[in-house]
Design an enzyme around this catalytic site. Sequence first.
Site, PDB file in Angstrom:
ATOM      1  N   HIS A  87       2.443   8.634   0.489  1.00 21.47           N
ATOM      2  CA  HIS A  87       1.236   8.695  -0.073  1.00 21.47           C
ATOM      3  C   HIS A  87       1.438   9.702  -1.299  1.00 21.47           C
ATOM      4  O   HIS A  87       2.106  10.857  -1.246  1.00 21.47           O
ATOM      5  CB  HIS A  87      -0.047   8.949   0.540  1.00 21.47           C
ATOM      6  CG  HIS A  87      -0.161   8.319   1.834  1.00 21.47           C
ATOM      7  ND1 HIS A  87      -1.172   7.404   1.978  1.00 21.47           N
ATOM      8  CD2 HIS A  87       0.030   8.491   2.890  1.00 21.47           C
ATOM      9  CE1 HIS A  87      -1.253   7.049   3.130  1.00 21.47           C
ATOM     10  NE2 HIS A  87      -0.333   7.678   4.034  1.00 21.47           N
ATOM     11  N   HIS A 117       4.033  10.731   6.113  1.00 26.04           N
ATOM     12  CA  HIS A 117       3.541  10.579   7.341  1.00 26.04           C
ATOM     13  C   HIS A 117       4.732   9.971   8.384  1.00 26.04           C
ATOM     14  O   HIS A 117       5.197   8.830   8.042  1.00 26.04           O
ATOM     15  CB  HIS A 117       2.281   9.719   7.455  1.00 26.04           C
ATOM     16  CG  HIS A 117       1.175  10.279   6.889  1.00 26.04           C
ATOM     17  ND1 HIS A 117       0.367   9.633   6.121  1.00 26.04           N
ATOM     18  CD2 HIS A 117       0.988  11.722   6.658  1.00 26.04           C
ATOM     19  CE1 HIS A 117      -0.739  10.543   5.444  1.00 26.04           C
ATOM     20  NE2 HIS A 117      -0.416  11.756   5.910  1.00 26.04           N
ATOM     21  N   HIS A 168       0.827  -1.182  -0.011  1.00 23.80           N
ATOM     22  CA  HIS A 168       0.167  -0.148   0.051  1.00 23.80           C
ATOM     23  C   HIS A 168       0.898   1.191   0.109  1.00 23.80           C
ATOM     24  O   HIS A 168       0.245   2.370  -0.125  1.00 23.80           O
ATOM     25  CB  HIS A 168      -0.772   0.058   1.335  1.00 23.80           C
ATOM     26  CG  HIS A 168      -1.859  -1.264   1.226  1.00 23.80           C
ATOM     27  ND1 HIS A 168      -2.892  -1.112   0.588  1.00 23.80           N
ATOM     28  CD2 HIS A 168      -1.601  -2.219   2.170  1.00 23.80           C
ATOM     29  CE1 HIS A 168      -3.663  -2.637   0.923  1.00 23.80           C
ATOM     30  NE2 HIS A 168      -2.753  -2.908   1.747  1.00 23.80           N
ATOM     31  N   GLU A 207      -2.751  13.437   0.912  1.00 24.53           N
ATOM     32  CA  GLU A 207      -4.111  12.972   1.721  1.00 24.53           C
ATOM     33  C   GLU A 207      -4.849  14.319   2.134  1.00 24.53           C
ATOM     34  O   GLU A 207      -5.732  14.480   1.914  1.00 24.53           O
ATOM     35  CB  GLU A 207      -3.785  11.846   2.710  1.00 24.53           C
ATOM     36  CG  GLU A 207      -3.306  10.650   1.963  1.00 24.53           C
ATOM     37  CD  GLU A 207      -3.392   9.572   2.828  1.00 24.53           C
ATOM     38  OE1 GLU A 207      -3.246   9.671   4.174  1.00 24.53           O
ATOM     39  OE2 GLU A 207      -4.224   8.820   2.505  1.00 24.53           O
ATOM     40  N   THR A 242      -5.419   6.981   8.204  1.00 25.17           N
ATOM     41  CA  THR A 242      -6.054   7.212   6.815  1.00 25.17           C
ATOM     42  C   THR A 242      -6.045   6.078   5.899  1.00 25.17           C
ATOM     43  O   THR A 242      -6.632   6.019   4.917  1.00 25.17           O
ATOM     44  CB  THR A 242      -5.383   8.335   6.014  1.00 25.17           C
ATOM     45  OG1 THR A 242      -4.032   7.806   5.566  1.00 25.17           O
ATOM     46  CG2 THR A 242      -5.087   9.664   6.855  1.00 25.17           C
ATOM     47  N   THR A 243      -5.708   4.869   6.609  1.00 21.77           N
ATOM     48  CA  THR A 243      -6.102   3.598   6.081  1.00 21.77           C
ATOM     49  C   THR A 243      -6.706   2.723   6.975  1.00 21.77           C
ATOM     50  O   THR A 243      -6.964   2.912   8.190  1.00 21.77           O
ATOM     51  CB  THR A 243      -4.619   2.902   5.678  1.00 21.77           C
ATOM     52  OG1 THR A 243      -4.126   2.851   7.117  1.00 21.77           O
ATOM     53  CG2 THR A 243      -3.839   3.754   4.809  1.00 21.77           C
ATOM     54  N   HIS A 262       6.215   6.620   6.163  1.00 18.06           N
ATOM     55  CA  HIS A 262       5.885   6.184   4.832  1.00 18.06           C
ATOM     56  C   HIS A 262       5.014   7.250   3.856  1.00 18.06           C
ATOM     57  O   HIS A 262       4.963   8.397   4.451  1.00 18.06           O
ATOM     58  CB  HIS A 262       4.542   5.299   4.956  1.00 18.06           C
ATOM     59  CG  HIS A 262       3.393   5.774   5.686  1.00 18.06           C
ATOM     60  ND1 HIS A 262       2.948   5.657   6.954  1.00 18.06           N
ATOM     61  CD2 HIS A 262       2.301   6.242   5.225  1.00 18.06           C
ATOM     62  CE1 HIS A 262       1.960   6.142   7.397  1.00 18.06           C
ATOM     63  NE2 HIS A 262       1.384   6.445   6.016  1.00 18.06           N
TER      64      HIS A 262
HETATM   65  N1  LIG Z   1      -1.561   6.927   6.869  1.00 21.51           N
HETATM   66  S1  LIG Z   1      -1.503   6.545   8.182  1.00 21.51           S
HETATM   67  O1  LIG Z   1      -0.402   7.455   8.956  1.00 21.51           O
HETATM   68  O2  LIG Z   1      -2.703   6.996   9.161  1.00 21.51           O
HETATM   69  C1  LIG Z   1      -1.079   5.092   8.693  1.00 21.51           C
HETATM   70  C2  LIG Z   1      -0.561   4.692   9.905  1.00 21.51           C
HETATM   71  C3  LIG Z   1      -0.019   3.304   9.893  1.00 21.51           C
HETATM   72  C4  LIG Z   1       0.438   3.040  11.226  1.00 21.51           C
HETATM   73  C5  LIG Z   1       1.608   2.177  11.202  1.00 21.51           C
HETATM   74  C6  LIG Z   1       2.213   1.790  12.447  1.00 21.51           C
HETATM   75  C7  LIG Z   1       1.468   1.843  13.492  1.00 21.51           C
HETATM   76  C8  LIG Z   1       0.009   2.665  13.630  1.00 21.51           C
HETATM   77  C9  LIG Z   1      -0.581   2.965  12.366  1.00 21.51           C
HETATM   78  C10 LIG Z   1      -0.159   2.477   8.973  1.00 21.51           C
HETATM   79  C11 LIG Z   1      -0.397   2.726   7.495  1.00 21.51           C
HETATM   80  C12 LIG Z   1      -0.478   1.998   6.572  1.00 21.51           C
HETATM   81  C13 LIG Z   1      -0.066   2.466   5.356  1.00 21.51           C
HETATM   82  C14 LIG Z   1       0.225   1.645   4.412  1.00 21.51           C
HETATM   83  C15 LIG Z   1      -0.512   0.207   4.379  1.00 21.51           C
HETATM   84  C16 LIG Z   1      -0.990  -0.181   5.699  1.00 21.51           C
HETATM   85  C17 LIG Z   1      -0.981   0.539   6.745  1.00 21.51           C
HETATM   86  C18 LIG Z   1      -0.862   4.116   7.574  1.00 21.51           C
HETATM   87 ZN   LIG Z   2      -0.215   7.793   5.724  1.00 20.90          ZN
END
Ligand SMILES: NS(=O)(=O)c1cc(-c2ccccc2)cc(-c2ccccc2)c1
Ligand SMILES: [Zn+2]
Length: 263
Positions: free
Chosen positions: A93, A117, A66, A104, A198-199, A91
């Site tokens: 977007h 993020h 993702h 986003e 946001t996911t 990560h």
């Molecule tokens: N976009 S986000 O910041 O809200 C976000 C936070 C976390 C997250 C990561 C660690 C602990 C807790 C939350 C994971 C993702 C994510 C992005 C792509 C695929 C799966 C998950 C995205």
């Molecule tokens: Zn994110």
Amino acid sequence: AAKWTYTGPEGEHHWPKHYPYCGGAFQSPIDIRSELLRFDPTLRPIEVQNYNLSPNEQLTLGNNGHSVQISLPSKMHISSLPHRYTAAQLHFHWGSSSRPAGSEHTVNSKQYAAEMHVVHYNSDKYPNMSMAVDKSDGLAVLGVLIEVGDFNPAFEQFLRFISGIKYRDQRVQISGFNIRALLPARLDEYYRYDGSLTTPPCYPSVLWTVFRNPVTISRKQFLSLATALYSSHAQDSSPVPLNGNYRKPQLADSRVVLVSFKE
Ligand SMILES: NS(=O)(=O)c1cc(-c2ccccc2)cc(-c2ccccc2)c1
Ligand SMILES: [Zn+2]
């Protein structure tokens, strides 16, 4: 876990079927609109600790299907919030080569090319990320808007390895570098609101800080981010490009967005 995507039959409008919070309140991202803003003089500059990592440290750069993410050492943390928030991962977007708008959060409906993020969890109250992820004071995410412009040497520290993680679940080890250099110069100017992941599972557990000032990366750097990755596994017969991995802005409801700056 159920599959989810950004388009098609498992796209964001279908997320609430398997992830009820995604259809709930306090969802992120939002369109940060001028009429929602309220200056808050108590909002202090964000202070980050131990972000300047030594090249002797190893970080894991991975494609989780993702997004592209970098694991972060737990000595990295935010020290200016009421509790210590310890870094977990960062990560991105982004849009696509044909539509280079994939942030986003939007500002007065302006969508930026991409968004970073940096995810932290409240390590004062919770022993680890998993225990924090669904608690209302569990997470703090720093959001950095990204636009296409000058070349960014800090981004190059991981972008130059992105061809090694083309497919889902591929990971490579990269050397530590100064993560602070990925953030904008001014950490004292930001938007603040209570929101969610946001996911999926979209837990309303995030204290959002979106910096006012975007950072720039070159068009070539943006294209490598937007065109290098696939959301499918290496052995899959039909590769699925990974781009447009952004959720649309959600209803702000009656949420106020606090700002740390006056004009
Ligand atoms: N976009 S986000 O910041 O809200 C976000 C936070 C976390 C997250 C990561 C660690 C602990 C807790 C939350 C994971 C993702 C994510 C992005 C792509 C695929 C799966 C998950 C995205
Ligand atoms: Zn994110």
